[in-house]
Design a protein around this motif. Structure first.
Motif, short mmCIF file in Angstrom:
data_model
loop_
_atom_site.label_atom_id
_atom_site.label_comp_id
_atom_site.label_asym_id
_atom_site.label_seq_id
_atom_site.Cartn_x
_atom_site.Cartn_y
_atom_site.Cartn_z
N LYS A 47 25.24 -4.45 70.62
CA LYS A 47 25.81 -4.93 71.92
C LYS A 47 26.98 -5.25 71.79
O LYS A 47 28.20 -5.90 72.39
CB LYS A 47 25.14 -6.54 72.02
CG LYS A 47 23.81 -5.81 72.34
CD LYS A 47 23.68 -5.31 74.18
CE LYS A 47 22.28 -5.51 74.95
NZ LYS A 47 21.40 -5.13 73.65
N ASN B 192 21.29 -10.36 72.74
CA ASN B 192 22.42 -10.20 71.74
C ASN B 192 23.63 -9.83 72.68
O ASN B 192 25.02 -9.69 72.14
CB ASN B 192 21.99 -8.95 70.83
CG ASN B 192 20.63 -8.55 69.69
OD1 ASN B 192 21.13 -10.23 69.41
ND2 ASN B 192 19.88 -7.80 69.63
N PRO C 278 16.85 3.30 70.74
CA PRO C 278 16.45 1.84 71.12
C PRO C 278 16.86 1.90 72.55
O PRO C 278 17.95 1.74 72.59
CB PRO C 278 16.24 0.68 70.23
CG PRO C 278 16.21 1.54 69.45
CD PRO C 278 17.27 2.51 69.24
N CYS C 279 16.07 1.13 73.87
CA CYS C 279 16.27 1.07 75.01
C CYS C 279 16.07 -0.35 75.91
O CYS C 279 14.72 -0.25 75.94
CB CYS C 279 15.91 2.74 76.23
SG CYS C 279 16.89 2.13 77.31
N GLY C 280 17.08 -0.72 76.43
CA GLY C 280 16.50 -2.18 77.22
C GLY C 280 16.50 -1.32 78.55
O GLY C 280 16.15 -0.83 79.54
N VAL C 281 17.99 -2.07 78.89
CA VAL C 281 18.38 -1.85 80.68
C VAL C 281 18.83 -0.44 80.71
O VAL C 281 18.67 0.03 81.37
CB VAL C 281 19.23 -2.22 80.85
CG1 VAL C 281 18.92 -4.36 81.32
CG2 VAL C 281 20.88 -3.04 80.70
N GLY C 282 19.30 0.42 79.21
CA GLY C 282 19.13 1.24 79.19
C GLY C 282 21.53 1.79 78.60
O GLY C 282 22.08 3.13 79.13
N GLY C 283 22.31 0.62 79.20
CA GLY C 283 23.21 0.88 79.01
C GLY C 283 24.33 1.24 77.74
O GLY C 283 24.73 2.35 77.01
N ALA C 284 23.39 0.44 76.94
CA ALA C 284 23.46 0.57 74.76
C ALA C 284 23.58 2.38 74.59
O ALA C 284 24.43 3.21 74.67
CB ALA C 284 22.88 -0.47 74.43
N PRO C 285 22.24 2.84 75.01
CA PRO C 285 21.61 3.72 74.65
C PRO C 285 22.93 4.95 75.68
O PRO C 285 22.67 6.05 75.20
CB PRO C 285 20.19 3.76 75.11
CG PRO C 285 19.68 2.84 75.85
CD PRO C 285 20.95 1.81 75.74
N GLY D 141 15.10 -7.43 72.73
CA GLY D 141 16.28 -6.90 72.66
C GLY D 141 16.30 -6.22 73.68
O GLY D 141 17.17 -5.58 74.55
N LEU D 142 14.65 -5.26 73.89
CA LEU D 142 14.66 -4.78 74.35
C LEU D 142 13.71 -5.33 75.69
O LEU D 142 12.87 -4.08 76.45
CB LEU D 142 13.50 -3.54 73.86
CG LEU D 142 14.06 -2.98 72.61
CD1 LEU D 142 13.38 -2.12 71.93
CD2 LEU D 142 15.07 -2.05 73.28
N SER E 26 13.55 -4.99 67.61
CA SER E 26 14.20 -3.81 68.85
C SER E 26 15.17 -2.71 67.83
O SER E 26 14.58 -1.92 68.63
CB SER E 26 15.12 -4.34 69.24
OG SER E 26 14.45 -6.04 70.46
N THR F 9 19.84 -0.88 65.78
CA THR F 9 20.51 -1.35 66.05
C THR F 9 20.62 -2.82 66.20
O THR F 9 22.07 -3.68 67.16
CB THR F 9 19.89 -1.50 67.88
OG1 THR F 9 18.36 -1.75 68.32
CG2 THR F 9 20.47 0.05 68.37
C1 LIG Z 1 20.65 -4.66 73.70
C2 LIG Z 1 20.15 -3.91 72.32
C3 LIG Z 1 19.61 -2.46 72.58
C4 LIG Z 1 19.43 -1.98 73.94
O1 LIG Z 1 20.53 -1.87 75.12
P1 LIG Z 1 19.81 -1.23 76.64
O2 LIG Z 1 21.84 -1.68 77.48
O3 LIG Z 1 19.25 -2.51 77.27
O4 LIG Z 1 19.65 -0.67 76.86
C5 LIG Z 1 18.89 -1.72 71.82
N1 LIG Z 1 18.80 -2.52 71.01
C6 LIG Z 1 18.68 -4.34 70.48
C7 LIG Z 1 18.77 -4.52 68.50
C8 LIG Z 1 19.26 -4.48 71.51
O5 LIG Z 1 20.19 -5.58 71.22
#
Ligand SMILES: *Cc1c(COP(=O)(O)O)cnc(C)c1O
Length: 443
Positions: free
Chosen positions: A114, A165, A272-279, A334-335, A381, A421
């Motif tokens: 992040k 994060n 790793p993917c949460g909302v998908g912004g970072a990946p 985080g996910l 995560s 991540t």
């Molecule tokens: C936020 C986060 C992700 C995924 O990012 P998104 O933008 O939410 O997909 C992956 N790993 C960690 C440790 C994070 O904090």
């Protein structure tokens, strides 16, 4: 919600029963080119370069605010680590390529991926205000740390909704620049993250609901205040662009190791993917850098496979994991996201290779594996993507992908990158609990 031709019965059953599996994206285009629209804004390669230049422009400022950036000359970046020991532990045969770790678990300032998006967005906002008020020029960005600039920035607020994060990243950079910072956190956010922010003078507002509820609450509070900038994890392009700059640095790191990426030397990246912004941002940057020779796979907890659910959907309603009967309960904080960023989904549709899911126990096992093989310290995560090479090279679905893309004869030259991540700031006591739990789980 799904078209049976696109998503098989088996896939839906696996999803519902929370069995980990690999899903291949049927919409990946031959060119691998990502989508060109973010809402109605046209996006492309030039955005990645613009972002990169902003990071360069503010590298002195960042070094002044955060002395720990001395080593990277004010740049937010991590090492690309060879991971031979992990490679054998994960059973990735040498004739299927070489494994590396992109070490965002040790990213300075925010301790997670992040840092990339969050710092970029707050810098862009601060730069705009300071330019409009003639406190800096494009050539004198360093003046943003002058008392006059800080005085002006202190009249503005930056707020964000977060599982942890993102809040850490935004809170730390915003308060360092002089903004009044507020972080809306969901109930599942870790106590130490809240404390770390409070210690830096950031307002932490706690919400009972899940991540989406914290975001909604933060967004509503900010809408009423013209001096408040709300960092919107689901739809901010500045955030997304911040992540994309990682691709240009990765290209340099590969060059330094004399690793060329082309048709005969493919690149596989697992994130790793949460909302998908970072990946999504990283995959967007990589696709514009390496074209169809990069193959990105996202990893999600079985209970929070929101990006997979959204990618499979054909109804255009951007469903959440609740809509398919999943509960979004995972220890990968985080996910732990119920709904994907619709913008990121649309940009990823023509480029993403696939998504695989992972159970919580496996996350802890891999936290332990990472420690004993490569001596790296990651949070659960950040361990989500470790099974990527196995899914790709040792399962019929993965092999099918390699065959269809004519990759099998090139695998010996392949480069695999697992993106770790987060983890740097996890307190020792908590980290030891992760390790203990992980050490007891059999593969
Ligand atoms: C936020 C986060 C992700 C995924 O990012 P998104 O933008 O939410 O997909 C992956 N790993 C960690 C440790 C994070 O904090």
């Amino acid at each position: 919600m799904t078209d049976k031709k696109i998503v098989s019965e088996d896939t839906m059953t696996a999803l519902h029963q929370r069995n980990p599996f690999l899903w291949i994206n049927p919409d990946r285009a031959k060119s691998g080119e990502p989508g060109k629209l973010w809402h109605d804004r046209v996006i492309g390669k030039s955005d990645i370069h613009k972002t990169y230049k902003r990071f360069v422009r503010f590298s002195n400022v960042l070094k002044t605010l955060f002395p720990e950036l001395e080593g990277t000359d004010g740049f937010i970046d991590s090492a690309l680590l060879p991971a031979d020991t992990l490679q054998s532990a994960l059973g990735l045969a040498k004739n299927n390529g070489s494994l590396f770790i992109k070490a965002d678990h040790s990213l300075p300032v925010a301790g997670s991926i992040k840092a990339r998006g969050g710092i970029h967005e707050v810098l862009e906002f601060a730069e705009r205000i300071a330019l409009e008020n003639n406190l800096i020029t494009v050539d004198t960005p360093d003046d943003i740390t002058n008392p006059d600039s800080r005085k002006l920035l202190s009249k503005y607020k930056v707020s964000v909704g977060s599982t942890g994060n993102l809040g850490l990243s935004i809170g730390i950079i915003a308060s360092a620049l002089g903004f009044e910072a507020t972080v809306h956190m969901s109930a599942d956010a870790k106590e130490w993250k809240k404390q770390r922010l409070r210690d830096r003078g950031v307002n932490v507002v706690e919400h009972d609901g899940d991540y989406a509820a914290a975001v909604a609450a933060g967004r509503t509070a900010a809408e009423k205040d013209p001096f408040c900038h709300f960092v919107d994890d689901e739809s901010s392009f500045s955030l997304f662009a911040g992540y994309s700059a990682a691709a240009l640095r990765l290209k340099e790191q590969l060059d330094e190791k004399s690793i060329t990426i082309n048709k005969d030397n493919p690149l596989f990246v697992y994130i790793p993917c949460g909302v998908g912004g970072a990946p999504g941002g990283i995959a967007f940057g990589l696709a514009h850098t390496f074209g169809s020779n990069v193959h990105c796979f996202f990893a999600e907890p079985t209970a929070s496979a929101c990006f997979m659910v959204a990618m499979m959907d054909r109804s255009g309603t951007n469903p959440s994991v609740y809509d398919v009967g999943l509960d979004n309960r995972t220890e990968a904080d985080g996910l732990a996201v119920p709904k994907a960023s619709e913008c990121a989904v649309n940009v990823m549709r023509p480029t993403l290779s696939g998504i695989f899911t992972v159970e919580d126990d496996t996350l802890f096992r891999h936290v332990h594996t990472a420690a004993v093989t490569e001596e790296i310290r990651i949070e659960p995560s950040a361990a989500a993507a470790f099974d990527g090479p196995r899914w790709l090279t040792k399962t019929p679905v993965g092999e099918g992908y390699l065959r269809r893309h004519d990759l099998q004869q090139h695998m010996v030259n392949a480069t695999h990158i697992i993106w770790t991540t987060g983890g740097l700031f996890v307190p020792e006591v908590e980290y030891q609990r992760f390790l203990t739990r992980g050490s007891k789980i059999k593969s």
